[in-house]
Design a protein around this motif. Sequence first.
Motif, mmCIF file in Angstrom:
data_model
loop_
_atom_site.group_PDB
_atom_site.id
_atom_site.type_symbol
_atom_site.label_atom_id
_atom_site.label_comp_id
_atom_site.label_asym_id
_atom_site.label_seq_id
_atom_site.Cartn_x
_atom_site.Cartn_y
_atom_site.Cartn_z
ATOM 1 N N GLN A 183 3.670 12.692 7.694
ATOM 2 C CA GLN A 183 4.087 11.292 7.716
ATOM 3 C C GLN A 183 3.655 10.646 9.021
ATOM 4 N N THR A 184 3.041 9.483 8.948
ATOM 5 C CA THR A 184 2.705 8.721 10.139
ATOM 6 C C THR A 184 3.252 7.307 9.982
ATOM 7 N N ARG A 185 3.417 6.653 11.084
ATOM 8 C CA ARG A 185 3.963 5.294 11.065
ATOM 9 C C ARG A 185 3.042 4.346 10.302
ATOM 10 N N ARG A 186 1.743 4.510 10.478
ATOM 11 C CA ARG A 186 0.808 3.594 9.837
ATOM 12 C C ARG A 186 0.748 3.806 8.328
ATOM 13 N N LYS A 187 0.785 5.058 7.895
ATOM 14 C CA LYS A 187 0.830 5.304 6.456
ATOM 15 C C LYS A 187 2.147 4.812 5.871
ATOM 16 N N ARG A 188 3.214 4.930 6.635
ATOM 17 C CA ARG A 188 4.510 4.468 6.150
ATOM 18 C C ARG A 188 4.535 2.949 5.993
ATOM 19 N N LYS A 189 3.878 2.228 6.909
ATOM 20 C CA LYS A 189 3.828 0.771 6.795
ATOM 21 C C LYS A 189 3.090 0.357 5.526
ATOM 22 N N LEU A 190 2.000 1.056 5.223
ATOM 23 C CA LEU A 190 1.283 0.782 3.981
ATOM 24 C C LEU A 190 2.174 1.102 2.789
ATOM 25 N N GLY A 191 2.834 2.255 2.833
ATOM 26 C CA GLY A 191 3.695 2.657 1.730
ATOM 27 C C GLY A 191 4.834 1.682 1.496
ATOM 28 N N GLN A 192 5.441 1.193 2.570
ATOM 29 C CA GLN A 192 6.529 0.232 2.438
ATOM 30 C C GLN A 192 6.040 -1.081 1.831
ATOM 31 N N PRO A 242 -3.115 6.256 -0.655
ATOM 32 C CA PRO A 242 -3.911 6.217 -1.885
ATOM 33 C C PRO A 242 -5.389 6.152 -1.544
ATOM 34 N N SER A 243 -6.213 6.538 -2.486
ATOM 35 C CA SER A 243 -7.648 6.312 -2.319
ATOM 36 C C SER A 243 -7.917 4.821 -2.417
ATOM 37 N N TRP A 244 -9.116 4.408 -2.018
ATOM 38 C CA TRP A 244 -9.462 2.995 -2.101
ATOM 39 C C TRP A 244 -9.415 2.499 -3.557
ATOM 40 N N LEU A 293 -2.065 -3.867 -10.685
ATOM 41 C CA LEU A 293 -0.856 -3.592 -11.462
ATOM 42 C C LEU A 293 0.330 -4.389 -10.940
ATOM 43 N N TYR A 294 0.419 -4.511 -9.620
ATOM 44 C CA TYR A 294 1.559 -5.192 -9.001
ATOM 45 C C TYR A 294 1.374 -6.707 -8.912
ATOM 46 N N GLY A 295 0.233 -7.204 -9.358
ATOM 47 C CA GLY A 295 0.005 -8.639 -9.334
ATOM 48 C C GLY A 295 -0.091 -9.213 -7.935
ATOM 49 N N ALA A 296 -0.718 -8.488 -7.039
ATOM 50 C CA ALA A 296 -0.837 -8.936 -5.643
ATOM 51 C C ALA A 296 -1.701 -10.190 -5.554
ATOM 52 N N SER A 297 -1.289 -11.103 -4.686
ATOM 53 C CA SER A 297 -2.086 -12.304 -4.445
ATOM 54 C C SER A 297 -3.286 -11.941 -3.572
ATOM 55 N N ASP A 298 -4.189 -12.886 -3.396
ATOM 56 C CA ASP A 298 -5.354 -12.633 -2.553
ATOM 57 C C ASP A 298 -4.935 -12.298 -1.129
ATOM 58 N N ASP A 299 -3.946 -13.034 -0.605
ATOM 59 C CA ASP A 299 -3.467 -12.765 0.754
ATOM 60 C C ASP A 299 -2.824 -11.383 0.841
ATOM 61 N N GLU A 300 -2.041 -11.024 -0.173
ATOM 62 C CA GLU A 300 -1.385 -9.710 -0.177
ATOM 63 C C GLU A 300 -2.418 -8.602 -0.318
ATOM 64 N N ARG A 301 -3.448 -8.850 -1.099
ATOM 65 C CA ARG A 301 -4.507 -7.858 -1.233
ATOM 66 C C ARG A 301 -5.209 -7.623 0.105
ATOM 67 N N ARG A 302 -5.508 -8.724 0.813
ATOM 68 C CA ARG A 302 -6.167 -8.578 2.115
ATOM 69 C C ARG A 302 -5.267 -7.830 3.097
ATOM 70 N N GLU A 303 -3.954 -8.129 3.060
ATOM 71 C CA GLU A 303 -3.038 -7.438 3.964
ATOM 72 C C GLU A 303 -2.953 -5.949 3.629
ATOM 73 N N ALA A 304 -2.876 -5.636 2.341
ATOM 74 C CA ALA A 304 -2.812 -4.229 1.926
ATOM 75 C C ALA A 304 -4.078 -3.482 2.329
ATOM 76 N N ALA A 347 -6.021 -4.203 4.835
ATOM 77 C CA ALA A 347 -6.003 -4.020 6.286
ATOM 78 C C ALA A 347 -5.075 -2.878 6.679
ATOM 79 N N LEU A 348 -3.920 -2.796 6.004
ATOM 80 C CA LEU A 348 -2.995 -1.693 6.271
ATOM 81 C C LEU A 348 -3.619 -0.357 5.876
ATOM 82 N N TRP A 349 -4.366 -0.355 4.773
ATOM 83 C CA TRP A 349 -5.034 0.878 4.330
ATOM 84 C C TRP A 349 -6.058 1.328 5.372
ATOM 85 N N GLU A 350 -6.858 0.390 5.867
ATOM 86 C CA GLU A 350 -7.846 0.716 6.900
ATOM 87 C C GLU A 350 -7.153 1.237 8.156
ATOM 88 N N ASP A 351 -6.041 0.599 8.517
ATOM 89 C CA ASP A 351 -5.307 1.012 9.709
ATOM 90 C C ASP A 351 -4.746 2.422 9.541
#
Length: 284
Positions: free
Chosen positions: A5-14, A51-53, A62-73, A75-79
């Motif tokens: 578990q890492t803080r950055r993976k947890r932020k993405l997971g949350q 998750p994989s890319w 599946l979750y119906g993410a908006s464009d802004d939410e997709r970009r944030e996710a 960025a969190l994945w890259e981080d």
Amino acid sequence: MAAVQTRRKRKLGQFLNALRKRAGKTEIDYHALTRKTQSTLSRMENGYISPSWTELSALLALYGASDDERREAEALWEDAKQDSTRLANAAAFTPEARTYARQEADASEVRTIEMIVIPGLLQTAAYASAIRLAGRRFVDASVSVEQAVAALANRQRRLPGLRLHAVIDEAALHRVVGGEEVMIEQLSHLVDMSGQDDITIQVIPFGAGAYGTMSGGGATALLFEEGDPSTVYLEYAGGGKWVDNPADVEKYLLHFDDMAREVALPPADSTSLIRELATALKET
């Protein structure tokens, strides 16, 4: 290798967990999309795996993410993929200490209270070696003193820069660890470090009497930026324990503030006392 578990993976997971719940999707929906188990979803949302890319893209759809939410996710994945918490000499750490070191690497501030030993981030190599040798019954015999000291030195590379506030019982300053020369060097190092802008060192004098954590060993609080919750680590011989409950963490933080304001000597007086003790050792 076990997932860590890492803080950055947890932020993405949350973030993904919040999107999933908003969309009203369940573990069944996750399994139908990915053919993976509820356990895998839990490990992802709690920051043990990423998750994989391709899977990330499918989940966002599946979750119906908006464009802004997709970009944030994204960025969190890259981080989360950045290996900023990879540990040099990782084998030198116990599993508990390895987790602590990774958390410390992401912390913006460390607050520590020590009763009988100089805090690790402020130890000299010779002092750390003496501590390691004295605790040989509680350490991995396959890890050499040199490896352990090198692992500590890697943690110390964040100084200066990392905000560190150390409250040290006077007893730790009087205990001659490794011999007089080693202790003189250690005390002189504390004096030098106390002059750094990001480092505050205070001493609890013998005359202060009893205080809250003196019967329970040292405690270290890690504080993080960007609203991440603080956490407390209680170290003991051969291991350690995390305190994550917000109410208990708050008690430790308030206790630390009490110690710094009401019990310990001011930083300047603490530095003077440490310097006097080093001088007294030199004259013996």
